[in-house]
Design an enzyme around this catalytic site. Structure first.
Site, PDB file in Angstrom:
ATOM      1  N   LYS A 211       0.841  -1.208   0.000  1.00 29.42           N
ATOM      2  CA  LYS A 211       0.000   0.000   0.000  1.00 29.42           C
ATOM      3  C   LYS A 211       0.878   1.261   0.000  1.00 29.42           C
ATOM      4  O   LYS A 211       0.634   2.217  -0.736  1.00 29.42           O
ATOM      5  CB  LYS A 211      -0.923  -0.025   1.225  1.00 29.42           C
ATOM      6  CG  LYS A 211      -1.530   1.295   1.606  1.00 29.42           C
ATOM      7  CD  LYS A 211      -2.613   1.723   0.665  1.00 29.42           C
ATOM      8  CE  LYS A 211      -3.063   3.147   0.976  1.00 29.42           C
ATOM      9  NZ  LYS A 211      -4.022   3.653   0.012  1.00 29.42           N
ATOM     10  N   CYS A 265      -3.060  10.637   2.127  1.00 28.29           N
ATOM     11  CA  CYS A 265      -2.471   9.370   1.679  1.00 28.29           C
ATOM     12  C   CYS A 265      -1.125   9.629   1.008  1.00 28.29           C
ATOM     13  O   CYS A 265      -0.083   9.318   1.568  1.00 28.29           O
ATOM     14  CB  CYS A 265      -3.423   8.648   0.737  1.00 28.29           C
ATOM     15  SG  CYS A 265      -4.863   7.981   1.587  1.00 28.29           S
TER      16      CYS A 265
HETATM   17  N1  NAD Z   1      -9.658   8.605   2.694  1.00 25.16           N
HETATM   18  C1  NAD Z   1      -9.021   7.859   1.801  1.00 25.16           C
HETATM   19  O1  NAD Z   1      -9.153   8.103   0.614  1.00 25.16           O
HETATM   20  C2  NAD Z   1      -8.158   6.690   2.217  1.00 25.16           C
HETATM   21  C3  NAD Z   1      -7.726   5.815   1.220  1.00 25.16           C
HETATM   22  C4  NAD Z   1      -6.964   4.720   1.589  1.00 25.16           C
HETATM   23  C5  NAD Z   1      -6.622   4.524   2.916  1.00 25.16           C
HETATM   24  N2  NAD Z   1      -7.037   5.406   3.877  1.00 25.16           N
HETATM   25  C6  NAD Z   1      -6.648   5.131   5.257  1.00 25.16           C
HETATM   26  O2  NAD Z   1      -7.795   4.717   5.983  1.00 25.16           O
HETATM   27  C7  NAD Z   1      -7.688   5.140   7.350  1.00 25.16           C
HETATM   28  C8  NAD Z   1      -8.920   5.944   7.716  1.00 25.16           C
HETATM   29  O3  NAD Z   1      -8.952   7.079   6.875  1.00 25.16           O
HETATM   30  P1  NAD Z   1     -10.288   7.942   6.668  1.00 25.16           P
HETATM   31  O4  NAD Z   1     -10.032   8.812   5.497  1.00 25.16           O
HETATM   32  O5  NAD Z   1     -11.477   7.046   6.657  1.00 25.16           O
HETATM   33  O6  NAD Z   1     -10.260   8.793   8.025  1.00 25.16           O
HETATM   34  P2  NAD Z   1     -11.432   9.697   8.620  1.00 25.16           P
HETATM   35  O7  NAD Z   1     -10.778  10.714   9.462  1.00 25.16           O
HETATM   36  O8  NAD Z   1     -12.385  10.101   7.536  1.00 25.16           O
HETATM   37  O9  NAD Z   1     -12.252   8.685   9.556  1.00 25.16           O
HETATM   38  C9  NAD Z   1     -11.707   8.124  10.696  1.00 25.16           C
HETATM   39  C10 NAD Z   1     -12.852   7.974  11.689  1.00 25.16           C
HETATM   40  O10 NAD Z   1     -12.341   7.253  12.799  1.00 25.16           O
HETATM   41  C11 NAD Z   1     -12.913   7.797  13.983  1.00 25.16           C
HETATM   42  N3  NAD Z   1     -12.070   7.372  15.097  1.00 25.16           N
HETATM   43  C12 NAD Z   1     -10.882   7.859  15.506  1.00 25.16           C
HETATM   44  N4  NAD Z   1     -10.410   7.142  16.552  1.00 25.16           N
HETATM   45  C13 NAD Z   1     -11.329   6.187  16.799  1.00 25.16           C
HETATM   46  C14 NAD Z   1     -11.420   5.142  17.746  1.00 25.16           C
HETATM   47  N5  NAD Z   1     -10.437   4.925  18.640  1.00 25.16           N
HETATM   48  N6  NAD Z   1     -12.509   4.376  17.736  1.00 25.16           N
HETATM   49  C15 NAD Z   1     -13.511   4.572  16.846  1.00 25.16           C
HETATM   50  N7  NAD Z   1     -13.480   5.543  15.907  1.00 25.16           N
HETATM   51  C16 NAD Z   1     -12.390   6.330  15.887  1.00 25.16           C
HETATM   52  C17 NAD Z   1     -12.979   9.273  13.710  1.00 25.16           C
HETATM   53  O11 NAD Z   1     -13.907   9.924  14.540  1.00 25.16           O
HETATM   54  C18 NAD Z   1     -13.385   9.291  12.228  1.00 25.16           C
HETATM   55  O12 NAD Z   1     -14.785   9.327  12.065  1.00 25.16           O
HETATM   56  C19 NAD Z   1      -6.381   5.922   7.438  1.00 25.16           C
HETATM   57  O13 NAD Z   1      -5.346   5.067   7.845  1.00 25.16           O
HETATM   58  C20 NAD Z   1      -6.136   6.342   6.005  1.00 25.16           C
HETATM   59  O14 NAD Z   1      -4.770   6.558   5.758  1.00 25.16           O
HETATM   60  C21 NAD Z   1      -7.816   6.470   3.544  1.00 25.16           C
END
Ligand code: NAD
Length: 414
Positions: A211, A265
């Site tokens: 990734k 990312c």
């Molecule tokens: N957004 C993208 O396009 C994308 C793509 C690939 C990978 N990712 C990866 O996916 C992961 C999540 O990214 P995202 O964009 O969904 O983030 P985001 O910030 O949109 O969502 C994360 C959510 O997790 C919640 N959260 C935080 N701590 C928590 C806990 N202890 N228990 C329960 N909920 C909790 C937050 O309130 C939030 O709603 C990251 O590692 C990111 O790098 C994101």
């Protein structure tokens, strides 16, 4: 997965909520957990607290059918999918505190036999560390001779494109890395319920690095385009024409330059590789540095072009990190606007960002920054600075640009 199994998705953001929703459409009973009450309330009302096309209709449907519900408390479940943030800390290594909190919240709910999948983007070894966090609380579930066979841990990184998540979550191939072979196989059975892409099994560390390598590949190639744009500026050559011509070579595909690289990312993940192998990751580090330096280049360009105006009015088009999304994280355009506002106290910055209702506080609080509609901002501006290629900007009537100084970092109107 057994009939009637409950899947718990931890973290209902851009990744977790679509995953929870799509699983719910395939018949699983899904409980979404989030620490944010606001997010929990929104989901239970069938609403999506961020912009993602086609997601809200499906969320509303599965919530109404009782297949998806959200809550703050961690429930008992057969499968946990962890999709919490993994930002980097000051030293560019991962801040794993969200993963740790999630693991420690899951641990007391376990009965043995559960599958725990980390979807968050992770440096090599974080899935194993998540297992350690869980097992530190639940030594009783360690399994025979420390094999962890009474719990199953896997990493399944996400590679969806914001704006197309609902299509890509089904269509993309997935890498599934198990801490054990059986964990990978169990995770595969879960993803097979909704993925039409290939499901590619490996170990957790390889999945984690794969990734990161994907996003570093993008970062290095964007850095090449950004470096070319700076070279072209120095030499008085139109970089867009240059790239179009070079891409006629059958084996060349130069990407597009821009104001920098944003989002959480591509602008973040390469650092996890640098942190894991600092001596070896030389090209990856350089690419990060080239891309991180591009906003400063844009700021200097704007200041040079603004020098002839006593009180310049600058329409800054876009502060999202990319086109047609509301995501402002790690956005280079947002940083550019902030820096211009600081360095040009005599200028007014009219920020056009149709995807957010209000500017982030660090911009809204500045006296020389205003959030404006596109037409009004352009009409009033001396300088029109394109920072994001939103579709609404591309569709703008270019007659409005006559007599304006145009600085187009995205090549939107060429
Ligand atoms: N957004 C993208 O396009 C994308 C793509 C690939 C990978 N990712 C990866 O996916 C992961 C999540 O990214 P995202 O964009 O969904 O983030 P985001 O910030 O949109 O969502 C994360 C959510 O997790 C919640 N959260 C935080 N701590 C928590 C806990 N202890 N228990 C329960 N909920 C909790 C937050 O309130 C939030 O709603 C990251 O590692 C990111 O790098 C994101």
């Amino acid at each position: 997965m057994s009939e009637g199994a409950v899947v718990c998705v931890v973290g209902l953001g851009y990744i977790g909520l679509p995953t929870a929703t799509i699983l719910a459409t395939t018949g699983s009973t899904v409980i979404g957990v989030d620490v944010s009450e606001r997010t929990v309330e929104a989901v239970n009302a069938g609403r999506v607290p961020f912009v993602e096309p086609d997601l809200e209709t499906v969320v509303a449907g599965v919530v109404a059918q009782g297949r998806l519900r959200a809550q703050v408390e961690m429930p008992e479940a057969e499968v946990y999918i962890v999709a919490v943030p993994t930002p980097f800390a000051d030293d560019h290594d991962v801040d794993d505190s969200y993963v740790r909190q999630a693991a420690e919240a899951i641990a007391p709910r376990l009965r043995g036999g559960e599958l725990i999948i980390l979807e968050s983007t992770s440096p090599p070894g974080l899935t194993e560390r998540m297992a350690d966090y869980v097992l530190a609380e639940r030594a009783d579930l360690t399994g025979d001779a420390g094999t962890r066979h009474s719990l199953y841990f896997a990493h399944c990184p996400e590679r969806v494109l914001p704006g197309r998540i609902m299509a890509e979550i089904v269509e993309n191939d997935r890498i599934i890395g198990g801490v054990s072979t059986e964990a990978a196989e169990r995770a595969r059975d879960l993803y097979a319920t909704f993925c039409r892409g290939q499901l590619l099994l490996t170990d957790a560390r390889t999945a984690e690095l794969a990734k990161l390598a994907e996003n570093s590949y993008r970062d290095v190639n964007i850095a090449f385009a950004n470096e070319l744009s700076i070279i072209c500026d120095r030499l008085g050559i139109d970089v867009w024409e240059l790239i179009t011509l070079a891409n006629h070579h059958p084996r060349v595909n130069i990407l597009s330059p821009g104001p920098g690289v944003g989002g959480h990312c591509i602008a973040v993940d390469p650092w996890f590789i640098v942190a894991a192998a600092p001596e070896e990751a030389r090209l990856i580090r350089s690419a990060r540095e080239v891309n991180d330096a591009k906003p400063q280049f844009v700021v200097e360009k704007v200041m040079a072009r603004a020098a002839r105006f006593r009180e310049p009015v600058i329409a800054a088009l876009g502060i999202a990190f990319k086109a047609d999304v509301d995501d402002l994280r790690e956005s280079p355009s947002r940083a550019i606007v902030g820096q211009l506002a600081d360095e040009m106290a005599h200028a007014r910055l009219l920020v056009v960002e149709p995807h957010v209702e209000a500017l982030p506080a660090e911009l809204a609080d500045r006296p020389n920054v205003e959030h404006r509609e596109l037409q009004a901002a352009v009409a009033e501006a001396d300088i029109v600075l394109v920072l994001v290629d939103h579709a609404s900007f591309a569709a703008m009537d270019r007659e409005a640009l006559v007599d304006k100084v145009v600085i187009d970092t995205k090549g939107l109107w060429r």
